[in-house]
Design an enzyme around this catalytic site. Structure first.
Site, short mmCIF file in Angstrom:
data_model
loop_
_atom_site.label_atom_id
_atom_site.label_comp_id
_atom_site.label_asym_id
_atom_site.label_seq_id
_atom_site.Cartn_x
_atom_site.Cartn_y
_atom_site.Cartn_z
N TYR A 113 0.84 -1.20 0.00
CA TYR A 113 0.00 0.00 0.00
C TYR A 113 0.87 1.25 0.00
CZ TYR A 113 -3.82 -3.15 1.43
OH TYR A 113 -4.74 -4.16 1.52
N GLY A 149 -14.39 -5.63 1.51
CA GLY A 149 -15.44 -5.26 0.57
C GLY A 149 -16.84 -5.42 1.09
#
Length: 304
Positions: free
Chosen positions: A50, A197
């Protein structure tokens, strides 16, 4: 906040902060992490890839003051090898994993990791070598627990049978319910699911109509765009709070360890927490009715 316990005894909050959305500005990211702690969120999920490690640095810096708290848990991931030219390639080798963990520890400012996860993987990986790398790190005290992030049934099955994984991170929500077929096997191994998600790119929020038109123009899985819109409308007839409903769906599953919510603002985090609390008031009858209005999806790839 409900806490769920991994095999190693590590407790993780039922809502975890997915730190990928924090951005690279520490001044903007740090208040979000602080608000998460105010909400009794104690699990923070990051990865070495990330923002090319910047995310780990931000998370480590923001949580440094809490290092004496036993309940703060940090999880990071490994496997995407960042080359000098900025490109990445998949590298699940023991050599890389045992080297990369040192870099993650340095960026996080830690002397050991709570949870280390393989960030993907295929059935063609050197699976036993990869597993032995994590086992050795655990034996050496470098990590307390390990897991995998995967949506491939064949990979998940192998790790369930041949490793001591404690977590499986996978996309799971009211619409993408494909992992349901694996939940019994996951629960039987006392592995906890980290559900990423949960709001499905915003489809399961109050902004569903806008998201449907912008992110699901071609539909997804077995749904055309029209079918997806009709399904969402039908589910709303049962319960208008789609986010609360998908949180209820997730917390009703025995293997759930943490629902990973991303947040790029304090307001977004607050909204997720409010919906998590609201989900507790949604009845199981409503949940059952809503589940009856979505398709029961199954994995079609990576089965063997």
């Amino acid at each position: 906040m409900q806490k769920n316990i991994l095999k190693s005894g590590i407790e993780i909050s039922e809502i975890g902060l997915g730190c990928m959305s924090l951005g690279t500005n520490y001044a903007q990211a740090e208040p979000i992490i602080e608000r998460a702690i105010e909400h009794d969120i104690t699990y923070f999920d990051t990865a070495d890839i990330y923002d090319r490690g910047i995310n780990e640095e931000i998370v480590g810096k923001a949580l440094k003051k809490y290092q004496n708290r036993d309940d703060i848990v940090i999880g990071t991931k490994v496997g995407n090898h960042l080359a000098d030219d900025g490109s990445t390639f998949w590298d699940p080798s023991k050599k890389y994993i045992k080297t990369a963990v040192k870099s993650s520890l340095q960026r996080l400012g830690l002397n050991h990791l709570d949870l280390y996860q393989l960030h993907g993987g295929t059935i063609d990986d050197p699976l036993d070598e990869t597993i032995s790398a994590f086992d050795e790190l655990k034996k050496e005290g470098v990590i307390r627990a390990y897991g995998i992030s995967s949506i491939r049934p064949n990979v998940i099955d192998y790790y369930l049978e041949h490793s001591e994984i404690e977590t499986l991170m996978s996309q799971l929500n009211l619409i993408d319910n494909r992992p349901e077929a694996l939940l019994n096997a996951i629960h039987a191994k006392n592995v906890k699911v980290l559900a990423r998600g949960p709001v499905f790119k915003g489809l399961l929020t109050a902004n569903s109509n806008h998201v449907l038109d912008n992110k699901f123009k071609d539909g997804i899985f077995e749904y055309s765009n029209q079918e997806l819109g009709e399904t969402i409308a039908s589910v709303k007839e049962v319960e208008s709070n789609l986010t609360g409903l998908t949180f209820k769906y997730l917390t009703s599953k025995d293997p759930i360890g943490s629902i990973i919510v991303g947040a790029s603002s304090i307001e977004q985090l607050d909204e997720n927490i409010n919906n998590y609390e609201a989900s507790k008031e949604i009845s199981f009858e409503k949940l059952k009715a809503a589940c009856g209005r979505v398709k029961n999806l199954e994995y079609t790839q990576h089965l063997k």
